[in-house]
Design a protein around this motif. Structure first.
Motif, mmCIF file in Angstrom:
data_model
loop_
_atom_site.group_PDB
_atom_site.id
_atom_site.type_symbol
_atom_site.label_atom_id
_atom_site.label_comp_id
_atom_site.label_asym_id
_atom_site.label_seq_id
_atom_site.Cartn_x
_atom_site.Cartn_y
_atom_site.Cartn_z
ATOM 1 N N VAL A 250 0.834 -1.203 0.000
ATOM 2 C CA VAL A 250 0.000 0.000 0.000
ATOM 3 C C VAL A 250 0.871 1.257 0.000
ATOM 4 O O VAL A 250 0.599 2.219 -0.719
ATOM 5 N N THR A 251 1.935 1.233 0.779
ATOM 6 C CA THR A 251 2.843 2.390 0.815
ATOM 7 C C THR A 251 3.477 2.633 -0.549
ATOM 8 O O THR A 251 3.573 3.779 -1.011
ATOM 9 N N GLU A 252 3.902 1.550 -1.203
ATOM 10 C CA GLU A 252 4.521 1.687 -2.528
ATOM 11 C C GLU A 252 3.518 2.186 -3.563
ATOM 12 O O GLU A 252 3.879 2.967 -4.461
ATOM 13 N N PRO A 277 -7.107 2.189 1.525
ATOM 14 C CA PRO A 277 -6.485 1.324 0.503
ATOM 15 C C PRO A 277 -6.403 -0.134 0.936
ATOM 16 O O PRO A 277 -6.642 -1.049 0.134
ATOM 17 N N SER A 278 -6.089 -0.355 2.204
ATOM 18 C CA SER A 278 -5.987 -1.737 2.704
ATOM 19 C C SER A 278 -7.335 -2.442 2.655
ATOM 20 O O SER A 278 -7.436 -3.610 2.253
ATOM 21 N N ALA A 279 -8.389 -1.744 3.078
ATOM 22 C CA ALA A 279 -9.723 -2.330 3.055
ATOM 23 C C ALA A 279 -10.162 -2.602 1.612
ATOM 24 O O ALA A 279 -10.810 -3.619 1.325
ATOM 25 N N ARG A 281 -8.221 -3.380 -0.892
ATOM 26 C CA ARG A 281 -7.505 -4.577 -1.360
ATOM 27 C C ARG A 281 -8.077 -5.837 -0.747
ATOM 28 O O ARG A 281 -8.218 -6.866 -1.424
ATOM 29 N N ARG A 282 -8.407 -5.797 0.510
ATOM 30 C CA ARG A 282 -8.944 -7.000 1.180
ATOM 31 C C ARG A 282 -10.285 -7.407 0.587
ATOM 32 O O ARG A 282 -10.644 -8.580 0.572
ATOM 33 N N ALA A 283 -11.047 -6.441 0.082
ATOM 34 C CA ALA A 283 -12.385 -6.724 -0.436
ATOM 35 C C ALA A 283 -12.360 -7.301 -1.842
ATOM 36 O O ALA A 283 -13.396 -7.733 -2.345
ATOM 37 N N LEU A 284 -11.204 -7.293 -2.482
ATOM 38 C CA LEU A 284 -11.115 -7.796 -3.860
ATOM 39 C C LEU A 284 -11.326 -9.307 -3.923
ATOM 40 O O LEU A 284 -10.910 -10.030 -3.030
#
Length: 284
Positions: A250-252, A277-279, A281-284
């Motif tokens: 996420v940082t990158e 952003p993390s949430a 990605r997790r939902a994908l």
């Protein structure tokens, strides 16, 4: 200007309508990386002798050409930068206030404020010819000469508005305030190419030779968004693609779309997308 020239302008004592001022022809030497602060009012410069390379560096933009009698230089008010002239020249100046320029522009510009564009030895025989006429009138002292000079200044102002201003730079169909199609395409393509770094308004405005103020207004009228809103939308689109299809952290991903810190990226993403952003990605 007098500070950087070895021979300062020979300013005519008489002040014309709207505080316009003239100089006759005079000679001064070359310049080498000489910095001139922005001035109050606009300066139009005719050049009659000495064909040399000339350049004006305005922040990250370089204007360069070669002096010649059919070209003229235009210094809008408040614009500063570094000057280079490879040798001595014979020139004349016309000093215009914004009020005098605007008075001539109101009829064709519909009352919109005019922003002149910087020019360096720009080929325009009409403007160059008017400047030479005014340099000749500056050497005469009569009521008829002053009247002639006033009319010639009006013609010069109209020429500058039509061909060398924020109004004149747009095609007729786009002069209601928006950008031309090619201008929108150039700016948005530049944003897409350089999403991974800071992009300033001055940099975007320079792509289409407009002032920062006029660019922001015109861009919003053409796209329905401010430049910042458009850029943020493109960054979030790219971020969603990277989060879904790449192995970047996420940082990158944040760095890749132009954010200097993870917290700034997370805040912008959540505001635009509705989740972190993390949430996402997790939902994908």
């Amino acid at each position: 200007m007098a500070r950087i020239l070895d021979e300062p302008p020979i300013l005519l004592s008489e002040v014309l309508q709207g505080d316009a001022r003239l100089t006759p022809k005079w000679a001064h030497g070359g310049l080498k990386e000489d910095y001139m602060r922005g001035v109050t009012g606009h300066i139009a410069v005719g050049c009659y002798e000495g064909q040399h390379q000339i350049s004006w560096r305005i922040e990250n933009k370089l204007l360069d050409s070669r002096t010649n009698p059919k070209a003229f230089t235009l210094i809008p008010q408040g614009v500063d930068g570094h000057w280079n002239i490879a040798g001595p020249v014979v020139v004349s100046h016309v000093y215009l206030t914004q009020e005098r320029l605007q008075a001539c522009a109101d009829e064709i510009a519909g009352g919109r404020r005019i922003e002149l564009l910087p020019r360096v030895a720009f080929t325009d025989p009409a403007a160059a010819g008017l400047l030479e006429i005014l340099s000749q009138e500056a050497e005469r002292d009569s009521a008829s000469s002053r009247l002639f000079a006033e009319r010639a200044i009006d013609l010069l102002c109209l020429r500058l508005v039509q061909e060398h201003s924020s109004f004149g730079s747009l095609p007729a169909q786009d002069r209601k305030g928006g950008l031309a199609g090619w201008q929108v395409k150039r700016v948005t393509a530049f944003m897409d190419e350089f999403l991974n770094r800071h992009i300033g308004l001055d940099e975007l405005a320079a792509l289409v030779d407009l002032s920062r103020f006029h660019f922001c207004t015109a861009f919003r009228r053409s796209t329905g968004q401010t430049p910042h809103e458009w850029l943020t939308g493109q960054r979030m689109k790219r971020a969603r693609e990277l989060l879904a299809r790449s192995r970047l952290s996420v940082t990158e991903v944040g760095f890749a779309v132009g954010y200097e810190t993870p917290s700034a990226f997370a805040a912008a993403f959540r505001k635009r997308v509705g989740v972190t952003p993390s949430a996402f990605r997790r939902a994908l």
